[in-house]
Design an enzyme around this catalytic site. Sequence first.
Site, short mmCIF file in Angstrom:
data_model
loop_
_atom_site.label_atom_id
_atom_site.label_comp_id
_atom_site.label_asym_id
_atom_site.label_seq_id
_atom_site.Cartn_x
_atom_site.Cartn_y
_atom_site.Cartn_z
N GLU A 136 17.19 71.25 18.95
CA GLU A 136 17.25 71.68 20.36
C GLU A 136 16.35 72.87 20.66
OE1 GLU A 136 21.05 72.15 22.40
OE2 GLU A 136 21.96 70.90 20.85
N ASP A 190 22.39 70.52 18.05
CA ASP A 190 23.53 71.38 17.72
C ASP A 190 24.79 70.57 17.40
OD1 ASP A 190 21.94 73.56 18.07
OD2 ASP A 190 22.81 74.19 19.97
N ASP A 245 27.84 70.13 18.27
CA ASP A 245 28.95 70.12 19.22
C ASP A 245 28.76 68.95 20.18
OD1 ASP A 245 26.87 70.97 20.86
OD2 ASP A 245 27.62 73.02 21.07
N TYR A 280 27.39 78.54 13.00
CA TYR A 280 27.26 78.18 14.41
C TYR A 280 28.19 79.01 15.27
CZ TYR A 280 26.47 75.15 18.44
OH TYR A 280 26.13 74.66 19.68
N ARG A 286 29.30 78.69 18.44
CA ARG A 286 30.18 78.11 19.47
C ARG A 286 31.27 77.33 18.76
NH1 ARG A 286 25.04 77.26 21.89
NH2 ARG A 286 24.72 78.69 23.63
N HIS A 320 33.59 72.43 12.89
CA HIS A 320 32.90 73.68 12.64
C HIS A 320 33.75 74.59 11.76
CE1 HIS A 320 30.38 72.24 15.71
NE2 HIS A 320 31.05 72.70 16.74
#
Length: 700
Positions: free
Chosen positions: A9, A82, A84, A301, A303, A352
């Site tokens: 990204e 990413d 998510d 990560y 988030r 995560h």
Amino acid sequence: MTKYLVIVESPTKEKTLKKILGEDYIIKSSKGHLIDLPKTKLGISIENNFQPEYVVIPKQRRVLKELEESTKGKEKVFLATDPDREGEAIAWHIAQKLKVIEGKNRVIFNEITERAVSQAFKKPREINLNMVNSQKARRLLDRLVGYKISPLLWKKIGKKLSAGRVQSVTLRLICEREEEIAKFKIEEYWTVDALFKKIEDEKAELFEAKLFSINSKKATIKTKKEATEICEEVKNQDIYIKSINKKKESKNPQPPFTTSTLQQEAYNKLNFPIKKTMFIAQQLYEGITLGNKGNIGLITYMRTDSIRVSDEAKSEAKKYIEEHYGKDFAKSSQNLKEVKNKIKNVKIQDAHESIRPTYVLNHPESIKKYLTNDQYKLYNIIWQRFIASRMKAAYLEKTTIDIESGSYIFRTSGYQILFKGYMILYGQNNQDLDKIPDLKEKDQLKLLKIEANQSFTKPPPRYTEASLVKRLEKEGIGRPSTYVPTISTLQYRTYVKKVNKNFKPTELGITVNSFLIQYFSDIINIAFTAKMEKQLDEIESNKKKWENVLDEFYKAFSHDLEKGSQAQKIEMPRVFSDEICDKCGSKMLIKNGRFGKFLACSSFPHCKTTKTFLDKIGVSCPVEGCSGEIIRKKTKKGRTFYGCSNYPKCSFVTWNKPVDKKCPQCNHILVIMKDKKNGFYHKCSNSACTYKDVIKEDKK
């Protein structure tokens, strides 16, 4: 010739991944989403089971073309966006456009390190369509709310307004807190504080205690008269130690950071706005150049709402703790609290880990020279919090002493640290300072000082960024990735403003909130928003179909839309200034804009004149020969200061609010100051002058 194409990204990741993957791989960035709903229309076919009408984002057409060119001659295309929902959706859209849907080509890693990336490329998987559908449902829900309610707001209240599924509930929380503050009744109360020492011992330590109870009931003192009478009674009575109670307590370390707890801690400890925290965390995640080591991702990560820690990271932390603090400090296994928290967090983001350092040996001090000051500060609290979370609990002994004086009991307490545990690194190290003298029951005491202090009950505080994020997380509103854009939008739309770092709704925000509650109460509420988040989780776990969730939502929503369309137009009150329009002679209105207040001609649209709004405080500029007025201004970071309206011709400026009075000693202008001891007082602006006088009332 390169064999493989890897699509990420962010362009920042390209350099870090290139070093890890080597010459056989070419890394390209999508620079975010390539595909989205069109901006010019709803883009959802409601009649056709809510099918989205996706289009290539205009500014991303060139990026897509470059990616298409890059696929030529490649054995395989890996999608490393990413880890998510948003990343999964981006990967799916890219796969469709590049026609690389078949096979296992999705790689995910929670940290950009050689070990994590290498493992991810050894075990690529197929794109998770449940995650894609969950993101799709969220995007369509947000579009339906935004594109259906916003036009109603334009018609009923004013142009350039917007509503949002999460945004509007957050606004409601801020407005409801303001209502609580307005309704709060301030009540006076008094406390009595005393200073004691052991009698007949000149070397005995002094200690303070507060009045705790009267006649075995909690001390409640409402008037000065009551407080004064108590002070006089205590002065004339024998005082001695009634009881000493000791209690051992354990204090567990907090788990490593999630997105919201990192945002809160960085705000409270480092004074970082949450947007800044996420920006810096992204830099640490994507990679920092550490001299000869090259680019290395420093944290996992950023988030996540999980506190999970990999076994490998636990082992690294245990080894580090044993070597640097001793075996007694290292946590041997998960405690019950951690296990419960893990179970609680088994939901959409638990793929995560928590936010932790990728390599424990990258001690903040050892890499400080490679980091900016802000990067170092944020990395330091992440590193310390993680290591502390893998340490044993601290053990404390709390001593509570009750002091008897007739029918009055005074109480004091303190801690002694028996075993520091994690507190040797992170936390309340000052607790060992709260010690009290060595005393025994029935020891007689001497009263050295006793005083009554007036206080007033306080209304609930307005939300700060940190406390608002905490509330959103508690209520299950939004996700880690939504906190920053939600709060930013409320400020951008001037629905809320910051007053001393606290959110206060504007008149416009209160009006919009009232309208939404009146006509969309089924949707703009905490329970509904939390329920929708839960349903998005259920779509991801394949327990619900996204089309069914949209259909159920829209049945109730369309009914509310019909009610809202029948609402009467709300006329916002116009606030006139003393300024006259230079072009047409009409009075100027005070309006709120994206960058604060401004003046606009009341004859708009016939006259479109605008002027800068000067926030005057009624004080003339003190500089000799200057005809300007002192106005209130704000720095880029929102801090208030005061300067001359004739700037830059006149450079008078001060952080403190000037008043229209001159110093009786040197004739300089006075400013308002405040300290804990004196409250508000006037002080001479001349630093060489010592004049000051106490203000009886709060003038600020």
